[in-house]
Scaffold this motif. Structure first.
Motif, PDB file in Angstrom:
ATOM      1  N   SER A   1      -7.795   4.411  -9.297  1.00  0.00           N
ATOM      2  CA  SER A   1      -6.865   4.703 -10.393  1.00  0.00           C
ATOM      3  C   SER A   1      -6.939   3.639 -11.481  1.00  0.00           C
TER       4      SER A   1
ATOM      5  N   THR B   1      -4.761   5.668  -6.125  1.00  0.00           N
ATOM      6  CA  THR B   1      -5.884   5.464  -5.225  1.00  0.00           C
ATOM      7  C   THR B   1      -6.605   4.204  -5.695  1.00  0.00           C
ATOM      8  N   PRO B   2      -7.530   3.669  -4.917  1.00  0.00           N
ATOM      9  CA  PRO B   2      -8.258   2.471  -5.365  1.00  0.00           C
ATOM     10  C   PRO B   2      -9.035   2.669  -6.661  1.00  0.00           C
TER      11      PRO B   2
ATOM     12  N   ALA C   1       0.836  -1.206   0.000  1.00  0.00           N
ATOM     13  CA  ALA C   1       0.000   0.000   0.000  1.00  0.00           C
ATOM     14  C   ALA C   1       0.867   1.250   0.000  1.00  0.00           C
TER      15      ALA C   1
ATOM     16  N   TYR D   1      -2.780   5.183   0.118  1.00  0.00           N
ATOM     17  CA  TYR D   1      -3.563   4.056  -0.390  1.00  0.00           C
ATOM     18  C   TYR D   1      -3.987   3.202   0.808  1.00  0.00           C
TER      19      TYR D   1
ATOM     20  N   HIS E   1      -8.095  -4.236  -6.409  1.00  0.00           N
ATOM     21  CA  HIS E   1      -7.988  -3.085  -7.320  1.00  0.00           C
ATOM     22  C   HIS E   1      -8.415  -3.556  -8.711  1.00  0.00           C
TER      23      HIS E   1
ATOM     24  N   THR F   1      -0.088   9.732  -2.347  1.00  0.00           N
ATOM     25  CA  THR F   1      -1.412   9.552  -1.776  1.00  0.00           C
ATOM     26  C   THR F   1      -1.317   8.579  -0.610  1.00  0.00           C
TER      27      THR F   1
ATOM     28  N   LEU G   1       2.076   1.821  -3.539  1.00  0.00           N
ATOM     29  CA  LEU G   1       1.011   2.364  -4.380  1.00  0.00           C
ATOM     30  C   LEU G   1       0.782   3.842  -4.070  1.00  0.00           C
ATOM     31  N   GLY G   2       0.847   4.194  -2.801  1.00  0.00           N
ATOM     32  CA  GLY G   2       0.693   5.599  -2.429  1.00  0.00           C
ATOM     33  C   GLY G   2       1.823   6.456  -2.966  1.00  0.00           C
TER      34      GLY G   2
END
Length: 291
Positions: A83, A80-81, A71, A142, A109, A140, A74-75
């Motif tokens: 994306s 974001t979920p 996570a 995530y 996702h 972000t 990804l951030g």
């Protein structure tokens, strides 16, 4: 959303409406990225898609990272979920592109696709390649997932390989499956009871074969075995994702990943299967006799 996106369709998308990931992995992948990548592509290395075990006998050479670490990655990529993520590599998705796709799907996702044919397909479609490094996106937060769905333990693989109602697929090249050679792990051979369907059979001309051809291939291979009873593995849980993507592209959903794969099994003092290159005879070597 289909697992694969064609280069022409990627080319038609509006920049800024998706997150583009260059996930080549292995060897000098960062250098290759810097020598030429698609504009806007963010680099992700295989080492960011795996934990770093002290002992590959527990989880294999490329076990999954902690959910919180993934996570965080990804951030850092600005995701974001919601994306739309498009990922490519330079090995027809046999490197981390398919692994990244699978990991995102495994945490729920949904909007993620792999570029069919990878970087070369984009070049062939007339897309620009640049050496300009992509600016870091705004980070972000995530949400940390509960974990990765769709995996099995080594104990489940042991049972599945003996069960005619289940199937364990080994996607490595046939010489490795047969036990003729083993360039990466300690022991040559395969999990007794596993069937060999090399990931290369998913490809034609450097791209995934059409969905209907993949469906024909795997429906014949699976026979009466239900997709959710299928386990896929490779050497260390990376290339297996290529076949998991192929299955989903073919509309065959529910197969699971044995993350530890041969790199874990071969270090556990377990039975090893081999196939004679001359006669095709199959043998199973007890643990005490492997060495």
């Amino acid at each position: 959303m289909t697992p694969l996106i064609e280069a022409a369709d990627l080319k038609a998308l509006t920049p800024g409406t998706y997150t583009l990931i260059d996930a080549r992995g292995f060897g000098n992948s960062r250098e290759r990225y810097e020598q030429g990548h698609l504009p806007g592509a963010l680099y992700v290395d295989l080492e960011q898609l795996a934990a770093h075990p002290e002992d590959a006998a527990v989880g294999g050479r490329h076990p999954l990272p902690a959910a919180a670490e993934f996570a965080g990655l990804l951030g850092s990529l600005g995701m974001t979920p919601d994306s739309h993520v498009i990922v490519y590599d330079d090995k027809a998705a046999a490197n981390p592109a398919a692994r990244f796709w699978w990991m995102l799907k495994a945490i729920g996702h949904s909007q993620v696709q792999v570029l069919n044919g990878g970087l070369q397909a984009a070049i062939d479609a007339g897309m620009e390649v640049t050496t300009d490094l992509t600016a870091e996106p705004q980070a972000t937060t995530y949400p940390v997932p509960a974990g990765f769905d769709g995996t099995v333990t080594i104990e489940e693989v042991m049972e599945a390989a003996k069960d005619p109602a289940r199937m364990v697929i080994d996607v490595r090249e046939t010489p490795r499956y047969n036990g003729d050679t083993e360039p990466l792990d300690l022991v040559a051979g395969h999990i007794p009871g596993a069937v060999n369907i090399p990931y290369l059979t998913n490809l034609a001309g450097g791209k995934y074969r059409p969905a209907e051809e993949l469906a024909d291939q795997y429906e014949q291979a699976l026979g009466k075995v239900a997709p959710e009873k299928v386990i896929v593995h490779c050497g260390s849980g990376v290339t297996a994702c290529h076949t998991l993507l192929a299955l989903e592209q073919a509309g065959i959903k529910g197969a699971k990943l044995y993350v530890g794969s041969w790199s874990e099994w071969s270090r556990r003092d377990l039975p090893v299967g081999k196939v004679s290159p001359d006669t095709g005879e199959r043998t199973e070597t007890p643990p005490a006799e492997k060495k």
